[in-house]
Write an enzyme that holds these catalytic residues in place. Structure first.
Site, PDB file in Angstrom:
ATOM      1  N   HIS A 247     -59.079  15.875 -45.445  1.00 37.83           N
ATOM      2  CA  HIS A 247     -58.587  16.965 -45.606  1.00 37.83           C
ATOM      3  C   HIS A 247     -59.762  18.108 -45.311  1.00 37.83           C
ATOM      4  CE1 HIS A 247     -57.313  20.984 -47.472  1.00 37.83           C
ATOM      5  NE2 HIS A 247     -58.514  21.059 -48.194  1.00 37.83           N
TER       6      HIS A 247
ATOM      7  N   HIS B 290     -65.938  24.144 -47.826  1.00 36.72           N
ATOM      8  CA  HIS B 290     -65.046  24.963 -48.446  1.00 36.72           C
ATOM      9  C   HIS B 290     -64.622  24.742 -49.724  1.00 36.72           C
ATOM     10  CE1 HIS B 290     -61.250  22.932 -46.948  1.00 36.72           C
ATOM     11  NE2 HIS B 290     -60.678  23.558 -48.078  1.00 36.72           N
ATOM     12  N   ASP B 291     -64.491  23.544 -50.313  1.00 37.87           N
ATOM     13  CA  ASP B 291     -64.154  22.909 -51.429  1.00 37.87           C
ATOM     14  C   ASP B 291     -65.406  22.473 -52.213  1.00 37.87           C
ATOM     15  OD1 ASP B 291     -61.484  23.813 -51.784  1.00 37.87           O
ATOM     16  OD2 ASP B 291     -60.842  21.683 -50.600  1.00 37.87           O
TER      17      ASP B 291
ATOM     18  N   GLU C  22     -66.056  24.572 -55.620  1.00 36.39           N
ATOM     19  CA  GLU C  22     -64.986  24.469 -56.419  1.00 36.39           C
ATOM     20  C   GLU C  22     -64.745  23.296 -56.996  1.00 36.39           C
ATOM     21  OE1 GLU C  22     -61.555  26.900 -55.330  1.00 36.39           O
ATOM     22  OE2 GLU C  22     -60.300  25.264 -56.100  1.00 36.39           O
ATOM     23  N   ASP C  23     -64.692  22.031 -56.426  1.00 38.84           N
ATOM     24  CA  ASP C  23     -64.343  20.932 -56.641  1.00 38.84           C
ATOM     25  C   ASP C  23     -65.519  19.962 -57.155  1.00 38.84           C
ATOM     26  OD1 ASP C  23     -61.827  21.352 -56.306  1.00 38.84           O
ATOM     27  OD2 ASP C  23     -61.662  20.261 -54.149  1.00 38.84           O
TER      28      ASP C  23
ATOM     29  N   ASP D 280     -56.402  25.755 -44.302  1.00 37.50           N
ATOM     30  CA  ASP D 280     -56.480  24.777 -45.798  1.00 37.50           C
ATOM     31  C   ASP D 280     -55.001  24.907 -46.032  1.00 37.50           C
ATOM     32  OD1 ASP D 280     -57.370  23.778 -47.908  1.00 37.50           O
ATOM     33  OD2 ASP D 280     -57.300  25.778 -49.197  1.00 37.50           O
TER      34      ASP D 280
HETATM   35 ZN    ZN Z   1     -59.218  22.688 -49.176  1.00 44.11          ZN
END
Ligand code: ZN
Length: 180
Positions: free
Chosen positions: A34, A60-61, A64-65, A121
């Protein structure tokens, strides 16, 4: 660091940081697929002219992740990249419905880099709904997801006609994968 080294260093870092994360679809693709898809989309949309955009797309994640510290990103790839990633990080302390509402509300006020990455995204996520939906997602949940993605993207338009067309194509495909 040359641009190429910076980009490969980010690709290598996110492959390791997200190593145990899988996409939600039945195919359980490695999450890095992804991240690379999103980075490739924004790179192509801008002819590879903006390295900070490509770096932020790969990363980008990460906050957050994987709770990667913002400072680590800033120290390695610079403040612009860290700020863009931060703009793309949802507040996970909020309930899911509220986070989704905020994405719709905040879309139009994002920077151009954040808008491009969000467009890519959502395109990547809708392609996944068509190709390999999450096994526990009902038809109505899939339809609601496409409708919500369209709402977010309404606030992102105006940064790249090419990427917007890719999104529209992915949204149509996701819907037609569900239609009788
Ligand atoms: Zn994403």
């Amino acid at each position: 660091m040359t641009n190429l080294v910076q980009v490969l260093k980010a690709a290598d870092a996110v492959a390791r940081w997200h190593v145990h994360q899988r996409r939600k679809g039945a195919a359980q693709e490695p999450y890095v697929n992804h991240l690379l898809e999103v980075a490739a989309l924004v790179a192509e949309a801008t002819d590879g002219t903006d390295v900070d955009l490509i770096l932020a797309a790969l990363l980008h994640d990460a906050i957050e992740d994987q709770e990667v510290p913002r400072d680590l990103i800033a120290q390695t790839w610079g403040e612009v990249v860290a700020r863009t990633v931060e703009e793309l990080t949802d507040d996970k302390s909020l309930p899911k419905a509220e986070r989704k509402r905020r994405q719709v509300e905040s879309a139009a006020g994002k920077s151009d880099r954040a808008k491009l990455i969000k467009l890519a995204d959502k395109t990547s996520n809708l392609r996944a709904v068509a190709a390999s939906a999450a096994p526990d997602w009902s038809v109505s949940r899939r339809l609601a997801y496409v409708a919500w993605a369209r709402e977010v993207v309404a606030g992102l338009r105006g940064v790249s006609p090419w990427l917007e067309a890719k999104f529209d194509e992915a949204a149509t495909r996701a819907e037609s994968s569900i239609q009788p």
